[in-house]
Design a protein around this motif. Structure first.
Motif, PDB file in Angstrom:
ATOM      1  N   GLY A   1      62.952   3.839  93.647  1.00 29.09           N
ATOM      2  CA  GLY A   1      62.397   4.606  92.534  1.00 29.09           C
ATOM      3  C   GLY A   1      62.131   6.053  92.836  1.00 29.09           C
ATOM      4  N   SER A   2      62.108   6.408  94.125  1.00 24.49           N
ATOM      5  CA  SER A   2      61.836   7.797  94.501  1.00 24.49           C
ATOM      6  C   SER A   2      63.084   8.658  94.301  1.00 24.49           C
ATOM      7  CB  SER A   2      61.411   7.857  95.967  1.00 24.49           C
ATOM      8  OG  SER A   2      61.150   9.176  96.374  1.00 24.49           O
ATOM      9  N   PRO A   3      62.913   9.913  93.835  1.00 29.67           N
ATOM     10  CA  PRO A   3      61.648  10.610  93.581  1.00 29.67           C
ATOM     11  C   PRO A   3      61.049  10.229  92.233  1.00 29.67           C
ATOM     12  CG  PRO A   3      63.468  12.079  93.099  1.00 29.67           C
ATOM     13  CD  PRO A   3      64.079  10.824  93.652  1.00 29.67           C
ATOM     14  N   PHE A   4      59.718  10.417  92.115  1.00 27.57           N
ATOM     15  CA  PHE A   4      58.990  10.031  90.918  1.00 27.57           C
ATOM     16  C   PHE A   4      58.662  11.274  90.087  1.00 27.57           C
ATOM     17  CE2 PHE A   4      58.270   6.881  94.191  1.00 27.57           C
ATOM     18  CZ  PHE A   4      58.562   5.695  93.520  1.00 27.57           C
ATOM     19  N   SER A   5      58.926  11.181  88.791  1.00 27.13           N
ATOM     20  CA  SER A   5      58.784  12.342  87.908  1.00 27.13           C
ATOM     21  C   SER A   5      57.325  12.708  87.682  1.00 27.13           C
ATOM     22  CB  SER A   5      59.450  12.062  86.561  1.00 27.13           C
ATOM     23  OG  SER A   5      60.837  11.875  86.709  1.00 27.13           O
ATOM     24  N   THR A   6      57.068  14.018  87.620  1.00 23.55           N
ATOM     25  CA  THR A   6      55.760  14.544  87.246  1.00 23.55           C
ATOM     26  C   THR A   6      55.913  15.322  85.942  1.00 23.55           C
ATOM     27  OG1 THR A   6      56.160  16.527  88.584  1.00 23.55           O
ATOM     28  CG2 THR A   6      54.970  14.703  89.627  1.00 23.55           C
ATOM     29  N   VAL A   7      54.807  15.600  85.278  1.00 25.17           N
ATOM     30  CA  VAL A   7      54.858  16.321  84.012  1.00 25.17           C
ATOM     31  C   VAL A   7      55.167  17.796  84.257  1.00 25.17           C
ATOM     32  CG1 VAL A   7      53.549  16.990  81.953  1.00 25.17           C
ATOM     33  CG2 VAL A   7      53.270  14.690  82.930  1.00 25.17           C
ATOM     34  N   SER A   8      54.450  18.397  85.219  1.00 23.62           N
ATOM     35  CA  SER A   8      54.679  19.795  85.583  1.00 23.62           C
ATOM     36  C   SER A   8      55.159  19.868  87.030  1.00 23.62           C
ATOM     37  CB  SER A   8      53.398  20.601  85.380  1.00 23.62           C
ATOM     38  OG  SER A   8      53.021  20.604  84.000  1.00 23.62           O
ATOM     39  N   VAL A   9      55.310  21.074  87.553  1.00 25.47           N
ATOM     40  CA  VAL A   9      55.879  21.259  88.893  1.00 25.47           C
ATOM     41  C   VAL A   9      54.768  21.188  89.946  1.00 25.47           C
ATOM     42  CG1 VAL A   9      57.174  22.797  90.406  1.00 25.47           C
ATOM     43  CG2 VAL A   9      57.712  22.697  87.962  1.00 25.47           C
ATOM     44  N   PRO A  10      54.785  20.180  90.820  1.00 31.30           N
ATOM     45  CA  PRO A  10      53.721  20.061  91.825  1.00 31.30           C
ATOM     46  C   PRO A  10      53.910  21.033  92.983  1.00 31.30           C
ATOM     47  CG  PRO A  10      55.306  18.285  92.081  1.00 31.30           C
ATOM     48  CD  PRO A  10      55.728  19.058  90.862  1.00 31.30           C
ATOM     49  N   PHE A  11      52.786  21.599  93.473  1.00 32.95           N
ATOM     50  CA  PHE A  11      52.844  22.510  94.619  1.00 32.95           C
ATOM     51  C   PHE A  11      51.864  22.105  95.718  1.00 32.95           C
ATOM     52  CE2 PHE A  11      49.895  24.429  91.552  1.00 32.95           C
ATOM     53  CZ  PHE A  11      48.768  24.647  92.329  1.00 32.95           C
ATOM     54  N   ALA A  12      50.954  21.190  95.440  1.00 33.42           N
ATOM     55  CA  ALA A  12      50.016  20.701  96.447  1.00 33.42           C
ATOM     56  C   ALA A  12      49.670  19.264  96.103  1.00 33.42           C
ATOM     57  CB  ALA A  12      48.757  21.556  96.494  1.00 33.42           C
ATOM     58  N   LEU A  13      49.449  18.447  97.132  1.00 30.53           N
ATOM     59  CA  LEU A  13      49.078  17.060  96.860  1.00 30.53           C
ATOM     60  C   LEU A  13      48.001  16.607  97.821  1.00 30.53           C
ATOM     61  CD1 LEU A  13      50.375  14.861  99.114  1.00 30.53           C
ATOM     62  CD2 LEU A  13      52.486  15.480  97.949  1.00 30.53           C
ATOM     63  N   THR A  14      47.226  15.622  97.372  1.00 35.72           N
ATOM     64  CA  THR A  14      46.224  15.002  98.218  1.00 35.72           C
ATOM     65  C   THR A  14      46.214  13.513  97.931  1.00 35.72           C
ATOM     66  OG1 THR A  14      43.907  15.064  98.930  1.00 35.72           O
ATOM     67  CG2 THR A  14      44.323  15.325  96.587  1.00 35.72           C
ATOM     68  N   ILE A  15      45.932  12.721  98.956  1.00 33.06           N
ATOM     69  CA  ILE A  15      45.851  11.270  98.828  1.00 33.06           C
ATOM     70  C   ILE A  15      44.424  10.867  99.141  1.00 33.06           C
ATOM     71  CG2 ILE A  15      46.784   9.072  99.636  1.00 33.06           C
ATOM     72  CD1 ILE A  15      49.229  10.624 100.671  1.00 33.06           C
ATOM     73  N   ASP A  16      43.828  10.018  98.310  1.00 36.74           N
ATOM     74  CA  ASP A  16      42.442   9.630  98.564  1.00 36.74           C
ATOM     75  C   ASP A  16      42.380   8.782  99.830  1.00 36.74           C
ATOM     76  OD1 ASP A  16      41.268   6.594  97.356  1.00 36.74           O
ATOM     77  OD2 ASP A  16      43.402   7.103  97.315  1.00 36.74           O
ATOM     78  N   PRO A  17      41.233   8.725 100.502  1.00 40.22           N
ATOM     79  CA  PRO A  17      41.135   8.016 101.779  1.00 40.22           C
ATOM     80  C   PRO A  17      41.497   6.537 101.733  1.00 40.22           C
ATOM     81  CG  PRO A  17      39.287   9.511 101.551  1.00 40.22           C
ATOM     82  CD  PRO A  17      40.013   9.506 100.228  1.00 40.22           C
ATOM     83  N   SER A  18      41.419   5.903 100.568  1.00 38.79           N
ATOM     84  CA  SER A  18      41.806   4.499 100.473  1.00 38.79           C
ATOM     85  C   SER A  18      43.320   4.337 100.472  1.00 38.79           C
ATOM     86  CB  SER A  18      41.230   3.861  99.199  1.00 38.79           C
ATOM     87  OG  SER A  18      41.974   4.260  98.047  1.00 38.79           O
TER      88      SER A  18
END
Length: 413
Positions: A301-318
């Protein structure tokens, strides 16, 4: 987020903020009943919410005072001040978000700083761009104060721009935007002092721009993004005793990303095309990590579509939720987006309510280790977003903190 995009984004956020406030000035109903002043002190307004003309600003409090009473500190926020100093704020258990007072900010040799990182919740490290060293401070969890670690600043053998810490806080990795090598340090668990790993700095024929570093959740592999999506991702195995790096078989990997972020489980590596929002690439890329070799492979399934253009990401600790800061077609920061990460397959699904148009416009976020709050840069300082651990939804109930500068920053409990 890199410095060059910060310079582009923050004026944009400021313009958005001024438009919001202008709308409020002509509408006496703006902000009525929303938010509250924090603690026993006062703070300047960081925006309002609740009226269609007012957008989704930060409540009335601007961070408030000391919180008062018997509230205890929930998290500390450290950020570069406007005078080359390290400012600090705290969020307490009552929801008061304010600058520390009393607090004596350490002063750095320059404001040319692009990164901060906390190891083991005890030590704050800052690479000094152009000074070939890394500053280190111990954190006093009783009052948030910073004390220079003995021996600091520590010489940077190669680059001095971007850093990452392994999940166990044993090793510090330092790279740079125009660096073809990576410095590795062993972290003294008691004092925080840095000792170069044997063989450091580590070079690779495949490495030109070591400006996005991420260690997988098991602490076995280091992944390096290189400014442009056309540049391959370089991957290293980490010697678990010394921190020494060895490029893994198959590296470099043409993954089509320049921003990399590993998930806490060690199963997945996520990536974005660039950190500028100018690529026009509306996707988050997800790769599974071979636990033995470290080689990344695209998940189904990758890559996964986003609504706008991402420039930074974070993943929660879980490791369950992924949030991307995004830019629209005019390279203007727009509403934060959130996705649930399937911890078995790596598949991404949009969280209900994403994009979060009810939240402040923010440019970059970091979670505290408790997985309760995301601290995010906004036009005037910082917003704290509350995480619903069951749904991944974010809410904004804590008054914003107004600051004169907000990049870079680091958070710890």
């Amino acid at each position: 987020m890199r410095a060059q995009f910060r310079l582009l984004l923050l004026p944009t956020l400021l313009i958005i903020s001024l438009v919001v406030l202008a709308g409020c000035a002509n509408d006496i109903g703006c902000g009525t009943g929303v938010g509250s002043t924090g603690g026993s002190g006062s703070g300047s307004s960081a925006g309002v919410s609740g009226n269609s003309n007012c957008g989704s600003g930060g409540g009335n409090g601007g961070g408030g005072g000391n919180g008062g009473g018997t509230s205890i500190t929930s998290a500390f926020l450290y950020y570069l001040g406007s005078s080359s100093d390290i400012q600090a704020a705290s969020l307490n258990s009552s929801g008061a978000f304010s600058n520390l007072n009393p607090y004596t900010p350490p002063v750095l040799a320059s404001s040319s700083v692009n990164s901060m990182a906390v190891a083991n919740g005890q030590f704050l490290y800052i690479p000094m761009n152009g000074f070939s060293n890394v500053q280190g401070f111990s954190i006093n969890h009783a009052n948030g104060g910073l004390t220079a670690i003995s021996g600091s600043p520590f010489p940077a053998q190669a680059a001095d721009d971007i850093l990452a810490v392994d999940p166990s806080g044993r090793f510090l990795f330092v790279g740079g935007e125009f660096a073809s090598s990576i410095s590795v340090y062993q972290i003294n668990a008691t004092t925080g002092a840095l000792t170069p790993a044997p063989g450091s700095p580590f070079q690779s024929f495949n490495l030109v721009f070591a400006n996005s570093l991420s260690v997988d959740g098991t602490g076995k592999f280091l992944y390096v993004g290189q400014t442009f999506s056309t540049n391959p991702v370089v991957a290293f195995s980490i010697d678990q005793s010394t921190g020494a790096l060895t490029e893994i078989t198959g590296s470099p990997f043409p993954l089509g990303v320049s921003v990399v972020q590993a998930d806490p489980s060690g199963k997945f590596l996520l990536g974005l095309a660039d950190n500028s929002g100018t690529s026009g690439d509306h996707h988050v890329y997800v790769y599974s990590i071979n636990p033995s070799t470290g080689a990344p492979t695209s998940v189904a399934g990758s890559p996964f579509s986003t609504v706008s253009v991402p420039f930074a990401l974070t993943i929660d600790p879980s490791g369950s939720f992924v949030y991307v800061s995004v830019a629209d077609s005019n390279v203007l920061v727009t509403s934060l987006e959130g996705y649930q990460l399937n911890t078995t397959s790596g598949f991404l699904t949009a969280i209900v309510g994403s994009p979060f148009t009810n939240l402040p416009i923010v440019a970059e976020c970091q979670f505290d280790q408790s997985d309760s709050h995301a601290f995010c840069m906004n036009a005037n300082g910082f917003s704290v977003l509350n995480l619903d651990p069951s749904t991944g939804n974010l809410s904004h109930t804590i008054p914003d903190l107004t600051t004169t500068n907000n990049f870079p920053f680091a958070v710890t409990n």
